[in-house]
Design a protein around this motif. Structure first.
Motif, PDB file in Angstrom:
ATOM      1  N   THR A 180       0.853  -1.346  -0.104  1.00  0.00           N
ATOM      2  CA  THR A 180       0.086   0.163  -0.100  1.00  0.00           C
ATOM      3  C   THR A 180       0.648   1.137   0.034  1.00  0.00           C
ATOM      4  O   THR A 180       0.720   2.138  -0.783  1.00  0.00           O
ATOM      5  CB  THR A 180      -1.098   0.102   1.304  1.00  0.00           C
ATOM      6  OG1 THR A 180      -1.704  -1.199   1.309  1.00  0.00           O
ATOM      7  CG2 THR A 180      -1.689   1.165   1.211  1.00  0.00           C
ATOM      8  N   MET A 181       2.021   1.256   0.789  1.00  0.00           N
ATOM      9  CA  MET A 181       2.849   2.486   0.985  1.00  0.00           C
ATOM     10  C   MET A 181       3.560   2.512  -0.447  1.00  0.00           C
ATOM     11  O   MET A 181       3.790   3.725  -0.913  1.00  0.00           O
ATOM     12  CB  MET A 181       3.774   2.175   2.007  1.00  0.00           C
ATOM     13  CG  MET A 181       2.911   2.301   3.488  1.00  0.00           C
ATOM     14  SD  MET A 181       4.220   2.248   4.955  1.00  0.00           S
ATOM     15  CE  MET A 181       4.802   3.932   4.645  1.00  0.00           C
ATOM     16  N   ALA A 182       3.906   1.288  -0.861  1.00  0.00           N
ATOM     17  CA  ALA A 182       4.650   1.380  -2.217  1.00  0.00           C
ATOM     18  C   ALA A 182       3.956   2.148  -3.455  1.00  0.00           C
ATOM     19  O   ALA A 182       4.158   2.760  -4.404  1.00  0.00           O
ATOM     20  CB  ALA A 182       5.217   0.367  -2.482  1.00  0.00           C
ATOM     21  N   ARG A 183       2.524   1.524  -3.389  1.00  0.00           N
ATOM     22  CA  ARG A 183       1.591   1.993  -4.496  1.00  0.00           C
ATOM     23  C   ARG A 183       1.496   3.577  -4.486  1.00  0.00           C
ATOM     24  O   ARG A 183       1.152   4.096  -5.335  1.00  0.00           O
ATOM     25  CB  ARG A 183       0.210   1.348  -4.310  1.00  0.00           C
ATOM     26  CG  ARG A 183      -0.998   1.855  -5.237  1.00  0.00           C
ATOM     27  CD  ARG A 183      -2.034   0.645  -5.253  1.00  0.00           C
ATOM     28  NE  ARG A 183      -2.342   0.112  -3.888  1.00  0.00           N
ATOM     29  CZ  ARG A 183      -3.098   0.678  -3.125  1.00  0.00           C
ATOM     30  NH1 ARG A 183      -3.788   1.681  -3.363  1.00  0.00           N
ATOM     31  NH2 ARG A 183      -3.274   0.038  -1.996  1.00  0.00           N
ATOM     32  N   HIS A 184       1.408   4.030  -3.000  1.00  0.00           N
ATOM     33  CA  HIS A 184       1.181   5.593  -3.204  1.00  0.00           C
ATOM     34  C   HIS A 184       2.572   6.341  -2.942  1.00  0.00           C
ATOM     35  O   HIS A 184       2.449   7.504  -2.980  1.00  0.00           O
ATOM     36  CB  HIS A 184       0.377   5.788  -1.574  1.00  0.00           C
ATOM     37  CG  HIS A 184      -1.086   5.418  -1.855  1.00  0.00           C
ATOM     38  ND1 HIS A 184      -2.185   6.116  -2.501  1.00  0.00           N
ATOM     39  CD2 HIS A 184      -1.670   4.396  -1.219  1.00  0.00           C
ATOM     40  CE1 HIS A 184      -3.128   5.572  -2.401  1.00  0.00           C
ATOM     41  NE2 HIS A 184      -3.283   4.530  -1.697  1.00  0.00           N
TER      42      HIS A 184
END
Length: 238
Positions: A180-184
């Motif tokens: 999730t953090m990588a996607r954002h």
């Protein structure tokens, strides 16, 4: 001093007047010099519709409306039915379930946090079901008294189910957090839901990162304060 505040998981109800009183004191004490207040879900223990004449809801709406700063709200798993009517009455702006903020030059992802608990497959199935718009519209069209009975039954079932789940299953999945953090493309994440307040250090996209978890307001208050200098998890008495 520039500062932005985050809270979650107050679970306000008429059965817990001390938490309500503590929240009202928090609003009076902490928000006067803040840039904004973000409520990351589960402000209320339950929400069965904006038409519920619960006096507690009216009291909280008036207190939020009177604040001298913008207030933003992300739905939690307890109050995901909170709608535009109550948001207008409270002066709150509704946000999507995942939102990236630019806080003093720092991109920060905020969310309630329940979608990160992917190991709890039973809950995720339930969440997908109750977030269907047609089902929500059907529920909100029911008489208020029937909605109250259904909500009470669902809450009892949830408590019973959680008694048989391990703490690990109900916590976030580390891989889900990383993805999730990588996607954002962020190095900071703020969320609630798990009731396990902490600051976790990790590595995302090869860079140092932090996941800050808000605490529930059981016996004390919990907030995260973001300033140009950094992010802090703060506990305080009611």
């Amino acid at each position: 001093m520039s500062r932005t505040l985050f809270i979650a998981d107050l679970h306000l109800s008429q059965q817990e007047p001390a938490i309500t009183a503590g929240f009202l004191r928090f609003l009076q004490r902490e928000t006067q010099d803040a840039d904004a207040l973000y409520i990351l879900g589960d402000l209320f223990e339950a929400w069965i519709g904006d038409d519920d004449p619960n006096p507690l809801h009216q009291q909280i709406a008036a207190a939020l409306q009177a604040l001298p700063l913008p207030v933003y709200f992300i739905h939690g798993n307890r109050d995901f039915l909170l709608g535009k009517r109550y948001a207008r009455a409270s002066g709150m702006q509704l946000l999507p379930e995942e939102q990236v903020l630019n806080l003093y030059g720092r991109p920060v992802l905020i969310m309630h946090g329940d979608t990160l608990c992917t190991d709890d497959e039973g809950y995720q199935r339930f969440r997908r079901k109750v977030h269907q718009r047609w089902l929500q519209k059907l529920f909100l069209a029911l008489p208020l008294r029937l909605r109250q009975r259904i909500a009470l039954r669902m809450r009892d079932s949830s408590k019973d189910a959680n008694q048989h789940k391990s703490v690990e299953i109900m916590d976030v999945n580390p891989q889900a957090v990383m993805e999730t953090m990588a996607r954002h493309q962020v190095q900071w994440l703020i969320h609630g839901h798990t009731h396990r307040p902490a600051v976790h250090t990790l590595t995302v996209n090869g860079q140092p990162a932090e996941r800050l978890v808000l605490g529930a307001w059981h016996s004390e208050g919990s907030m995260i304060e973001v300033t140009p200098q950094g992010l802090s998890l703060i506990h305080f008495p009611f």
